[in-house]
Design a protein around this motif. Sequence first.
Motif, PDB file in Angstrom:
ATOM      1  N   ALA A 104       0.809  -1.225   0.000  1.00  0.00           N
ATOM      2  CA  ALA A 104       0.000   0.000   0.000  1.00  0.00           C
ATOM      3  C   ALA A 104       0.844   1.277   0.000  1.00  0.00           C
ATOM      4  O   ALA A 104       0.516   2.231  -0.729  1.00  0.00           O
ATOM      5  CB  ALA A 104      -0.966  -0.018   1.182  1.00  0.00           C
ATOM      6  N   PRO A 105       1.933   1.383   0.777  1.00  0.00           N
ATOM      7  CA  PRO A 105       2.731   2.613   0.712  1.00  0.00           C
ATOM      8  C   PRO A 105       3.334   2.855  -0.672  1.00  0.00           C
ATOM      9  O   PRO A 105       3.482   4.010  -1.086  1.00  0.00           O
ATOM     10  CB  PRO A 105       3.819   2.382   1.762  1.00  0.00           C
ATOM     11  N   ARG A 106       3.656   1.794  -1.390  1.00  0.00           N
ATOM     12  CA  ARG A 106       4.146   1.974  -2.767  1.00  0.00           C
ATOM     13  C   ARG A 106       2.998   2.439  -3.669  1.00  0.00           C
ATOM     14  O   ARG A 106       3.202   3.260  -4.569  1.00  0.00           O
ATOM     15  CB  ARG A 106       4.735   0.666  -3.296  1.00  0.00           C
ATOM     16  N   ARG A 107       1.814   1.932  -3.425  1.00  0.00           N
ATOM     17  CA  ARG A 107       0.667   2.431  -4.180  1.00  0.00           C
ATOM     18  C   ARG A 107       0.444   3.922  -3.894  1.00  0.00           C
ATOM     19  O   ARG A 107       0.053   4.686  -4.772  1.00  0.00           O
ATOM     20  CB  ARG A 107      -0.581   1.618  -3.848  1.00  0.00           C
ATOM     21  N   GLY A 108       0.728   4.314  -2.647  1.00  0.00           N
ATOM     22  CA  GLY A 108       0.650   5.728  -2.304  1.00  0.00           C
ATOM     23  C   GLY A 108       1.660   6.557  -3.064  1.00  0.00           C
ATOM     24  O   GLY A 108       1.380   7.695  -3.454  1.00  0.00           O
ATOM     25  N   GLU A 109       2.830   6.019  -3.302  1.00  0.00           N
ATOM     26  CA  GLU A 109       3.835   6.728  -4.089  1.00  0.00           C
ATOM     27  C   GLU A 109       3.351   6.951  -5.519  1.00  0.00           C
ATOM     28  O   GLU A 109       3.592   8.010  -6.114  1.00  0.00           O
ATOM     29  CB  GLU A 109       5.153   5.948  -4.079  1.00  0.00           C
ATOM     30  N   PHE A 110       2.647   5.981  -6.059  1.00  0.00           N
ATOM     31  CA  PHE A 110       2.056   6.149  -7.395  1.00  0.00           C
ATOM     32  C   PHE A 110       1.093   7.338  -7.402  1.00  0.00           C
ATOM     33  O   PHE A 110       1.129   8.185  -8.308  1.00  0.00           O
ATOM     34  CB  PHE A 110       1.320   4.864  -7.800  1.00  0.00           C
ATOM     35  N   VAL A 111       0.262   7.432  -6.387  1.00  0.00           N
ATOM     36  CA  VAL A 111      -0.699   8.533  -6.318  1.00  0.00           C
ATOM     37  C   VAL A 111       0.019   9.862  -6.059  1.00  0.00           C
ATOM     38  O   VAL A 111      -0.403  10.915  -6.550  1.00  0.00           O
ATOM     39  CB  VAL A 111      -1.771   8.256  -5.247  1.00  0.00           C
TER      40      VAL A 111
END
Length: 517
Positions: free
Chosen positions: A71-78
């Motif tokens: 999830a934190p990597r998905r946050g980096e995408f956003v």
Amino acid sequence: MQQPTRLQDEAARLLARLGVDAALYGEGERAVRTPLTGETIGRVRDASAEEARDLIRKAHEAFLQWRRVPAPRRGEFVRLLGEELRAVKDDLGRLVTIEVGKVPSEGLGEVQEMIDICDFAVGLSRQLYGLTMGSERADHRMQEQWHPAGVVGVISAFNFPVAVWSWNAALAFVSGDAVVWKPSEKTPLTALAVQALTRRVIERFEEAPEHLSVLLLGDRATGEALVDDGRVPVLSATGSTAMGRAVGQRVAARFGRAILELGGNNASIVTPSADLDLALRAIAFGAVGTAGQRCTTLRRLFVHESVYDTLLPRLKRVYSTVSIGNPLDGDVLVGPLFEEAGFRAMEAALEAARAAGGTVHEGARVTEGLPEAAFYVRPALVEMPRQAGPMLVETFAPILYVVTYRELDEAIALQNGVAAGLSSSIFTTDMREADRFLSALGSDCGIANVNMGSSGAEIGGAFGGEKETGGGRESGSDAWKAYMRRQTNAINYGYAMPLAQGVRFDIADEDEGSADA
């Protein structure tokens, strides 16, 4: 060959700078018109139902990969998506103004909403919390987890052509979902621009699958393909109550989850103690901003009889002097209605108001110096003898109905006495009145404000309403839970096998004798 118009040229330049291939808006069966002049500024091709199903399949395959990304990597995408939006804010905001007719500050404000929800979602990517609960069984622990739901479908309306997508997409991306977006068929150019910048982020982000974000251009048939597809467990739809009723039933029939953001017949109450200077400014923006084409537009105003004769003349002066015109040509506050249908609905509502005993101030079409194919109107202020007729339904146009009241409970009952339940507000300096309005005995809307208007929600709070508004919530607070699936876990770390509620189930074990299950 017909020469391109000034606005067509400008739209093409903006789209080019935003990274949209000219082939995507230069030819196609669907004409895209600007409400500023009524002229065609582009043409696009609709996806067929078969193409829609194939793209949904690809989005589902992308989800199967994306859910593996922490999830934190998905946050980096956003976060990167938010940076792209910051870089193109002026161009995208300008394109919103051209395609939808909003004044420039509102076009820019819509893009700012997109940036803000990306910031919110980045922080959220490290806060997708579940709970731990005490168990009634010895040596047991209970907890809940939140897992990615799957493909999230987004159907958006013309009046917020890009922000509504971002409210859903930013949360869906950090939740581990793929997104399939079917924008209004009337505003495809801004959607193409957003898809282009999202594609740039996907190409930069190693873990992001190609079809993490999918765009479906088309009409109702394309939307129905998305609504009916079982590979789309979550469907967010913004639009009319009639549309939401149909969508909700179809999604429920396949046991999907619908997030419905529908109509809003919003009201404000002005009490005897109200700060009338503050109320006047809030009422004016809430009622005439975006030419009355927000779901949170103020449509009904209940004014205490003791301040009615003070407030109404001031409101009439505002309505008679507010600047109307093309937002690109000057410093105006009110742009055009989006299309002729909105103007005809406004005319019909004002005629119904007169038939119900109302007195209509302003409300005429403005044509001087403006294109004949566009629909500019003066916002209408209607004094009504009581709440009746057109007040009971939402007309998506700048009409504000005004009624007097004597007791606060009477005003609250009038406010709540319509089918929609999106936004509401009260103007008061009496703490008891404010708290009563916010209590279970007060407003029945999803949004209830004090000393501000019904419009202008921030992304930090969950957005949505009750009753025929649909009951869905998007944007802030814990709205992220709608984009995930909840799983309850029970963990036995002991050596016995007690059952809940004291149930006993003893079995015979040939090797161990008797075991207490």
